[in-house]
Enzyme design. Structure first.
Site, PDB file in Angstrom:
ATOM      1  N   HIS A  15       0.821  -1.223   0.000  1.00 14.24           N
ATOM      2  CA  HIS A  15       0.000   0.000   0.000  1.00 14.24           C
ATOM      3  C   HIS A  15       0.850   1.268   0.000  1.00 14.24           C
ATOM      4  CE1 HIS A  15      -3.769  -2.303   1.677  1.00 14.24           C
ATOM      5  NE2 HIS A  15      -3.550  -2.537   0.401  1.00 14.24           N
ATOM      6  N   SER A  42      -7.446  -7.029   9.657  1.00 13.57           N
ATOM      7  CA  SER A  42      -8.849  -7.391   9.843  1.00 13.57           C
ATOM      8  C   SER A  42      -9.375  -8.292   8.731  1.00 13.57           C
ATOM      9  CB  SER A  42      -9.701  -6.118   9.901  1.00 13.57           C
ATOM     10  OG  SER A  42      -9.546  -5.388   8.701  1.00 13.57           O
TER      11      SER A  42
HETATM   12  P1  OAD Z   1      -7.637  -2.738  10.323  1.00 19.44           P
HETATM   13  O1  OAD Z   1      -7.758  -1.534  11.189  1.00 19.44           O
HETATM   14  O2  OAD Z   1      -8.732  -3.012   9.376  1.00 19.44           O
HETATM   15  O3  OAD Z   1      -7.467  -4.020  11.227  1.00 19.44           O
HETATM   16  C1  OAD Z   1      -6.526  -4.081  12.254  1.00 19.44           C
HETATM   17  C2  OAD Z   1      -6.583  -5.468  12.886  1.00 19.44           C
HETATM   18  O4  OAD Z   1      -5.559  -5.515  13.878  1.00 19.44           O
HETATM   19  C3  OAD Z   1      -7.901  -5.799  13.581  1.00 19.44           C
HETATM   20  O5  OAD Z   1      -8.316  -7.114  13.199  1.00 19.44           O
HETATM   21  C4  OAD Z   1      -7.564  -5.759  15.075  1.00 19.44           C
HETATM   22  O6  OAD Z   1      -8.273  -6.715  15.841  1.00 19.44           O
HETATM   23  C5  OAD Z   1      -6.087  -6.097  15.048  1.00 19.44           C
HETATM   24  N1  OAD Z   1      -5.341  -5.513  16.180  1.00 19.44           N
HETATM   25  C6  OAD Z   1      -5.545  -4.351  16.825  1.00 19.44           C
HETATM   26  N2  OAD Z   1      -4.642  -4.176  17.787  1.00 19.44           N
HETATM   27  C7  OAD Z   1      -3.832  -5.272  17.759  1.00 19.44           C
HETATM   28  C8  OAD Z   1      -2.701  -5.698  18.524  1.00 19.44           C
HETATM   29  N3  OAD Z   1      -2.209  -4.954  19.507  1.00 19.44           N
HETATM   30  N4  OAD Z   1      -2.141  -6.883  18.213  1.00 19.44           N
HETATM   31  C9  OAD Z   1      -2.641  -7.652  17.209  1.00 19.44           C
HETATM   32  N5  OAD Z   1      -3.699  -7.303  16.459  1.00 19.44           N
HETATM   33  C10 OAD Z   1      -4.291  -6.126  16.729  1.00 19.44           C
HETATM   34  O7  OAD Z   1      -6.213  -2.617   9.582  1.00 19.44           O
HETATM   35  P2  OAD Z   1      -5.704  -3.406   8.297  1.00 19.44           P
HETATM   36  O8  OAD Z   1      -6.257  -4.777   8.252  1.00 19.44           O
HETATM   37  O9  OAD Z   1      -4.230  -3.242   8.255  1.00 19.44           O
HETATM   38  O10 OAD Z   1      -5.538   0.540   3.325  1.00 19.44           O
HETATM   39  O11 OAD Z   1      -6.340  -2.553   7.144  1.00 19.44           O
HETATM   40  C11 OAD Z   1      -6.098  -2.896   5.821  1.00 19.44           C
HETATM   41  C12 OAD Z   1      -6.091  -1.673   4.957  1.00 19.44           C
HETATM   42  O12 OAD Z   1      -7.292  -0.946   5.175  1.00 19.44           O
HETATM   43  C13 OAD Z   1      -5.008  -0.669   5.283  1.00 19.44           C
HETATM   44  O13 OAD Z   1      -3.767  -0.969   4.696  1.00 19.44           O
HETATM   45  C14 OAD Z   1      -5.579   0.609   4.749  1.00 19.44           C
HETATM   46  C15 OAD Z   1      -6.972   0.459   5.301  1.00 19.44           C
HETATM   47  O14 OAD Z   1      -7.961   1.168   4.705  1.00 19.44           O
HETATM   48  C16 OAD Z   1      -5.461   1.664   2.591  1.00 19.44           C
HETATM   49  O15 OAD Z   1      -5.413   2.772   3.097  1.00 19.44           O
HETATM   50  C17 OAD Z   1      -5.427   1.405   1.111  1.00 19.44           C
END
Ligand code: OAD
Length: 235
Positions: A108, A176
């Protein structure tokens, strides 16, 4: 399995305990900002100052953050594992690199790069873009953050799929499973025969696709898993 190739996919959860907000958790970035206002090409066209200010603030903030135990553990795995380890990250921070990881693909984009839409240069950029500074290559004032917005195509997909084809193990950490194509990697890896493991605070949207899931904060579950892998490799 001891010399297996491992592909690790990371998301915002791996950096959460470094103080960088996730997107979809309570209080996450997408609760405070609408994606359509700050993270699409249309938003940039409509209100470039709003978008540049949003990324300028985040670019400044991440530079004050430090890698955590999960980033360090992954860098250790990369150094010590006898097979290949590739970290594919959806994160645009540089905490994997600052923890010492060398093979990191930023699908990204990266906060600390700008992209000149006039000449296609991608200079490293640590300061603000709001004042429309000139491109160091061509001098045009057409720099934007080098990040992938919704509606744009993620970077390095050919390399990522090539690595998934060679992977014996696919591990998803702190994501997520809401955003494709990254959310689909587990199924690709599985279909190609890799073992699949999820390490996340809670079950992700795709948790059922994994052979195994371990839930807890990344700073605990990731170092524990890495130590387990390295102990196996040393047997
Ligand atoms: P999300 O915010 O969608 O998800 C974060 C995940 O991390 C969730 O499932 C939480 O439960 C988990 N989480 C939170 N704190 C944690 C911790 N301390 N240890 C382990 N897990 C934890 O973020 P992403 O999945 O990265 O894209 O989001 C994907 C994409 O959506 C990003 O790259 C961004 C966003 O929109 C763009 O901007 C193109």
């Amino acid at each position: 399995m001891t010399h297996a190739n491992i592909v690790v996919l990371t998301g915002a959860g791996v950096s959460a305990e470094s103080g960088i907000d996730t997107f979809r958790d309570a209080g996450g970035l997408w609760e405070r900002h609408r994606v359509e206002d700050v993270a699409t090409p249309e938003a940039f066209e409509r209100d470039p100052d709003l978008v540049l200010r949003f990324y300028d603030m985040r670019r400044e903030a991440i530079q004050a953050k430090q890698p955590n135990a999960a980033h360090f553990a992954l860098a250790k795995l990369e150094r010590a594992w006898p097979g290949d380890v590739l970290i594919v990250t959806q994160n645009i921070d540089d905490l994997h690199e600052r923890a010492g990881a060398r093979r990191v693909l930023h699908m990204h984009g990266e906060h600390l790069n700008a992209w000149c839409t006039a000449c296609d240069a991608r200079p490293r950029w640590t300061g603000p873009l709001i004042g429309r500074p000139p491109c160091p290559e061509c001098g045009e004032r057409m720099l934007r953050p080098d990040v992938v917005w919704f509606g744009e195509i993620p970077y390095r997909m050919d390399e990522i799929f090539a690595a998934l084809r060679e992977a014996h193990m696919f591990v998803s950490i702190g994501t997520s499973g809401a955003v494709y194509p990254a959310a689909g990697f587990v199924r690709t890896a599985r279909d190609l025969g890799a073992a699949t493991l999820e390490l996340n605070l809670e079950p992700s949207q795709g948790t059922l696709w994994f052979d195994e899931a371990r839930h807890g904060p990344a700073t605990q579950v990731v170092p524990a898993w890495v130590e387990e892998m390295l102990a196996q490799a040393g047997e």
